[in-house]
Scaffold this motif. Structure first.
Motif, PDB file in Angstrom:
ATOM      1  N   PHE A   1       0.809  -1.211   0.000  1.00 13.54           N
ATOM      2  CA  PHE A   1       0.000   0.000   0.000  1.00 13.54           C
ATOM      3  C   PHE A   1       0.848   1.270   0.000  1.00 13.54           C
ATOM      4  O   PHE A   1       0.419   2.301  -0.487  1.00 13.54           O
ATOM      5  CB  PHE A   1      -0.920   0.028   1.219  1.00 13.54           C
ATOM      6  CG  PHE A   1      -1.989  -1.027   1.199  1.00 13.54           C
ATOM      7  CD1 PHE A   1      -2.511  -1.495   0.007  1.00 13.54           C
ATOM      8  CD2 PHE A   1      -2.473  -1.558   2.385  1.00 13.54           C
ATOM      9  CE1 PHE A   1      -3.499  -2.457  -0.016  1.00 13.54           C
ATOM     10  CE2 PHE A   1      -3.461  -2.517   2.376  1.00 13.54           C
ATOM     11  CZ  PHE A   1      -3.973  -2.970   1.175  1.00 13.54           C
ATOM     12  N   ASN A   2       2.046   1.207   0.586  1.00 13.11           N
ATOM     13  CA  ASN A   2       2.856   2.410   0.710  1.00 13.11           C
ATOM     14  C   ASN A   2       4.327   2.020   0.799  1.00 13.11           C
ATOM     15  O   ASN A   2       4.672   0.962   1.350  1.00 13.11           O
ATOM     16  CB  ASN A   2       2.449   3.185   1.967  1.00 13.11           C
ATOM     17  CG  ASN A   2       2.821   4.657   1.915  1.00 13.11           C
ATOM     18  OD1 ASN A   2       3.167   5.268   2.929  1.00 13.11           O
ATOM     19  ND2 ASN A   2       2.754   5.272   0.754  1.00 13.11           N
TER      20      ASN A   2
ATOM     21  N   ARG B   1      -0.309   3.191   5.728  1.00 13.04           N
ATOM     22  CA  ARG B   1       0.557   4.306   5.377  1.00 13.04           C
ATOM     23  C   ARG B   1       1.760   4.377   6.319  1.00 13.04           C
ATOM     24  O   ARG B   1       1.702   3.932   7.464  1.00 13.04           O
ATOM     25  CB  ARG B   1      -0.204   5.643   5.446  1.00 13.04           C
ATOM     26  CG  ARG B   1      -1.303   5.799   4.410  1.00 13.04           C
ATOM     27  CD  ARG B   1      -0.742   5.910   3.008  1.00 13.04           C
ATOM     28  NE  ARG B   1      -1.783   6.073   2.001  1.00 13.04           N
ATOM     29  CZ  ARG B   1      -2.352   5.087   1.335  1.00 13.04           C
ATOM     30  NH1 ARG B   1      -1.993   3.832   1.590  1.00 13.04           N
ATOM     31  NH2 ARG B   1      -3.269   5.331   0.409  1.00 13.04           N
ATOM     32  N   ILE B   2       2.832   4.963   5.781  1.00 12.21           N
ATOM     33  CA  ILE B   2       4.076   5.175   6.533  1.00 12.21           C
ATOM     34  C   ILE B   2       4.438   6.653   6.441  1.00 12.21           C
ATOM     35  O   ILE B   2       4.300   7.270   5.379  1.00 12.21           O
ATOM     36  CB  ILE B   2       5.207   4.304   5.973  1.00 12.21           C
ATOM     37  CG1 ILE B   2       4.987   2.832   6.353  1.00 12.21           C
ATOM     38  CG2 ILE B   2       6.576   4.778   6.457  1.00 12.21           C
ATOM     39  CD1 ILE B   2       5.917   1.876   5.652  1.00 12.21           C
TER      40      ILE B   2
ATOM     41  N   LEU C   1       6.711   6.360  11.376  1.00  8.10           N
ATOM     42  CA  LEU C   1       5.404   6.007  11.916  1.00  8.10           C
ATOM     43  C   LEU C   1       4.653   5.150  10.906  1.00  8.10           C
ATOM     44  O   LEU C   1       4.834   5.287   9.698  1.00  8.10           O
ATOM     45  CB  LEU C   1       4.578   7.257  12.219  1.00  8.10           C
ATOM     46  CG  LEU C   1       5.181   8.308  13.138  1.00  8.10           C
ATOM     47  CD1 LEU C   1       4.210   9.485  13.302  1.00  8.10           C
ATOM     48  CD2 LEU C   1       5.527   7.722  14.497  1.00  8.10           C
ATOM     49  N   SER C   2       3.788   4.291  11.392  1.00  4.38           N
ATOM     50  CA  SER C   2       2.903   3.518  10.527  1.00  4.38           C
ATOM     51  C   SER C   2       1.500   3.554  11.110  1.00  4.38           C
ATOM     52  O   SER C   2       1.313   3.626  12.326  1.00  4.38           O
ATOM     53  CB  SER C   2       3.385   2.069  10.390  1.00  4.38           C
ATOM     54  OG  SER C   2       3.391   1.412  11.646  1.00  4.38           O
ATOM     55  N   VAL C   3       0.515   3.516  10.221  1.00  3.87           N
ATOM     56  CA  VAL C   3      -0.883   3.536  10.640  1.00  3.87           C
ATOM     57  C   VAL C   3      -1.587   2.331  10.043  1.00  3.87           C
ATOM     58  O   VAL C   3      -1.284   1.909   8.926  1.00  3.87           O
ATOM     59  CB  VAL C   3      -1.567   4.855  10.204  1.00  3.87           C
ATOM     60  CG1 VAL C   3      -1.668   4.938   8.692  1.00  3.87           C
ATOM     61  CG2 VAL C   3      -2.939   5.003  10.836  1.00  3.87           C
ATOM     62  N   SER C   4      -2.525   1.770  10.803  1.00  6.41           N
ATOM     63  CA  SER C   4      -3.132   0.501  10.418  1.00  6.41           C
ATOM     64  C   SER C   4      -4.624   0.518  10.654  1.00  6.41           C
ATOM     65  O   SER C   4      -5.158   1.329  11.432  1.00  6.41           O
ATOM     66  CB  SER C   4      -2.496  -0.638  11.221  1.00  6.41           C
ATOM     67  OG  SER C   4      -3.224  -1.849  11.097  1.00  6.41           O
ATOM     68  N   GLN C   5      -5.309  -0.403   9.992  1.00  4.96           N
ATOM     69  CA  GLN C   5      -6.735  -0.559  10.214  1.00  4.96           C
ATOM     70  C   GLN C   5      -7.047  -1.185  11.571  1.00  4.96           C
ATOM     71  O   GLN C   5      -8.226  -1.319  11.922  1.00  4.96           O
ATOM     72  CB  GLN C   5      -7.348  -1.395   9.089  1.00  4.96           C
ATOM     73  CG  GLN C   5      -7.440  -0.624   7.780  1.00  4.96           C
ATOM     74  CD  GLN C   5      -8.080  -1.417   6.671  1.00  4.96           C
ATOM     75  OE1 GLN C   5      -7.487  -1.597   5.624  1.00  4.96           O
ATOM     76  NE2 GLN C   5      -9.289  -1.898   6.867  1.00  4.96           N
TER      77      GLN C   5
END
Length: 556
Positions: free
Chosen positions: A93-94, A157-158, A167-171
């Motif tokens: 995804f990123n 996303r990173i 940083l990373s973001v997740s569902q």
């Protein structure tokens, strides 16, 4: 207080801005990277990232590889130089370069975050390939340096911070910081997340000018701003003890809308992309699925509420047990002070209509993905269990109202953002423009200050999802459902812009509005019917999913 700009600096900035506007308005396609057969990617391209020196473009996508494109000669044509087989087991995804290093971090639908050193991506013996006279190397295991399995759901996303931190973001509703200087054992010894919210997260935004702020958004009608200097430490989790469900994540701003389109299902409202301006550190873009794009300032006052740093601006992790702080400081906030210094005379365009509903429910597509990806625990869930999870993911209106909502300064319309999860971006040296892809295969360019539509360009045969600007040249990379990446640069004076569609703007906007309305009014299909059809279409095999449901590429 911010020092006033000198007349000389103002003239220089105005001159640069005017020159930039002329260049960006003359964009046209100058190159296509890859083809649909044997050169480049073999699936949708979801990730684009330029190196800080502008010499390398990295791309990643559904084929789970990263491609590196560099100039072939002084003419600046980009060619494929190397390919890394990442080892991800689901769609990338990123992918992001880490500053001042040879490292790249990737995230994917398998929930993993991986780090690669491109200096080690020299290619295995005998793996070099040559097509049409072009040769590139394929690297497999040797470039990989770290694998993080801290997230429990798809990682979207990173955001790079330094050569060793990102940083990373997740569902799974968390934002995590990864430090390459420290070791830990994933699943059992992962550091606690920076934040955890009670809904899925798809997007994260941060500006290097204000690195202590970041904004997250996802399956909620709101984006939330967090100040890292105010995030409480969860000492229990740091010592390996599970924190209670009612532990709190504290936000300092909430961004929303007054207007919700009649064709948008308010209960499904969610944000697909976010971006903070690098030129000023306070402007924020949020792109809403089924709606348009909105511009905010993180320093604007909230509506009918003031900043309350002592506990009323909180997002509970579980609505079952809420904990509030009796203190309620209604004093003038630091955001208000900064807004007075930065935004005197700013143009504001309030939007007038009634507030929309704010209930949310668990994304049915997300449940389908977990089932089809073979999670045995999810297969055992009954309907009652799924309903209970849906209730747990909801954020009660009373909790959200405690923070107050910052309303947008501008809106940008014309795209259709329904079929996929689209990014949004600023363009220009001073973030002069706003740009986004659309379901009709175009990408749109608006003047940030006036919201005027400045350009529509053909960027994909199906859908444009990602647009990334070169670090210092008026050049953008564009990708989407196609297996190729398109490069756009200014066209020479008095030259026809072959891929400009601005002359048909009215018809395109009308069709995009009708498309969004049709999607919103489409009859619901039972989830089990969808699963059976997809399972049968794959010949009974496990289905790899991404966000593009009815396209050749699998659904994210």
């Amino acid at each position: 207080m911010v020092a006033p700009e000198s007349p000389r600096e103002a003239r220089r900035r105005l001159s640069a801005s005017l020159s930039s506007r002329v260049l960006w308005r003359s964009l046209d396609r100058t190159q296509v990277l890859g083809n649909d057969d044997d050169y480049g990617h073999s699936g949708c391209v979801n990730a684009l990232s330029w190196s800080t020196d502008g010499r390398t473009l990295v791309t990643g996508g559904d084929d789970r590889t990263m491609c590196f494109w560099r100039p072939e000669d002084d003419a600046g044509e980009l060619v494929l130089r190397s390919v890394i087989e990442t080892g991800h087991t689901a769609n990338i995804f990123n992918a992001q370069f880490l500053p001042n290093s040879s490292l790249i971090a990737t995230c994917a639908g398998d929930s993993e975050v991986r780090v690669f050193d491109i200096e080690k991506a020299r290619g295995d013996a005998g793996l070099g390939q040559s097509i049409n006279g072009r040769t590139w190397d394929i690297s497999r295991e040797e470039p990989r340096t770290r694998v993080f399995r801290c997230h429990s759901r798809r990682t979207k996303r990173i955001v790079p911070e330094s050569a060793s931190n990102f940083l990373s973001v997740s569902q799974d509703g968390t934002v995590r910081q990864h430090d390459l200087r420290t070791e830990h054992t994933c699943r059992t010894g992962c550091p606690p997340p920076l934040i955890k919210v009670p809904h899925q997260l798809f997007a994260i935004a941060r500006s290097s000018l204000t690195p202590f702020y970041f904004v997250v958004a996802g399956s909620s009608p709101y984006g939330h701003l967090f100040d890292r200097r105010m995030i409480p430490r969860l000492l229990k989790e740091e010592w390996g003890v599970s924190a209670h469900e009612d532990e709190l994540a504290q936000a300092v701003r909430k961004f929303g809308r007054k207007v919700i389109p009649s064709y948008e299902k308010a209960r499904d409202a969610h944000v697909t992309g976010s971006r903070m301006a690098e030129s000023n550190g306070h402007e924020l873009l949020l792109s809403y699925s089924g709606d348009g794009i909105y511009l905010y300032s993180i320093y604007d006052d909230v509506e009918n509420s003031s900043f309350a740093p002592n506990g009323t601006n909180i997002i509970p992790r579980s609505p079952k047990r809420r904990r509030t702080d009796p203190k309620d400081d209604r004093s003038r906030s630091p955001f208000t002070i900064m807004a007075d210094a930065l935004e005197e005379g700013s143009e504001d365009m309030p939007l007038d209509t009634e507030d929309g509903q704010e209930d949310e429910e668990l994304d049915a597509d997300d449940i389908a993905m977990d089932i089809l990806l073979g999670d045995d625990d999810e297969l055992m869930d009954s309907d009652d269990d799924l309903l209970e999870e849906s209730r747990t993911m909801n954020v009660p209106k009373s909790d959200l109202e405690s923070l107050g909502t910052v309303m947008p300064r501008r809106s940008y319309r014309g795209i259709c953002n329904v079929e996929t999860v689209k990014d949004v971006n600023f363009l220009g040296p001073n973030d002069d423009f706003v740009v986004s892809g659309s379901d009709d295969g175009s990408f749109f360019l608006w003047d940030k200050r006036t919201s005027r539509l400045e350009g529509i360009y053909e960027g994909d045969s199906s859908v444009v999802n990602v647009i990334e600007q070169h670090p210092f040249l008026p050049m953008v990379a564009v990708s989407g459902i196609d297996h190729t990446v398109k490069i756009f640069s200014p066209s020479p004076p008095n030259t026809e812009q072959k891929y400009s569609k601005i002359a048909s703007a009215d018809a395109i906007i009308r069709q995009n509005t009708q498309r969004a309305e049709a999607q919103a009014n489409a009859p619901a299909v039972p989830l089990m019917d969808v699963l059976i059809q997809m399972y049968a279409a794959r010949g009974g095999r496990n289905v790899v999913l991404n966000e593009n449901t009815d396209r050749e590429c699998h659904v994210q």
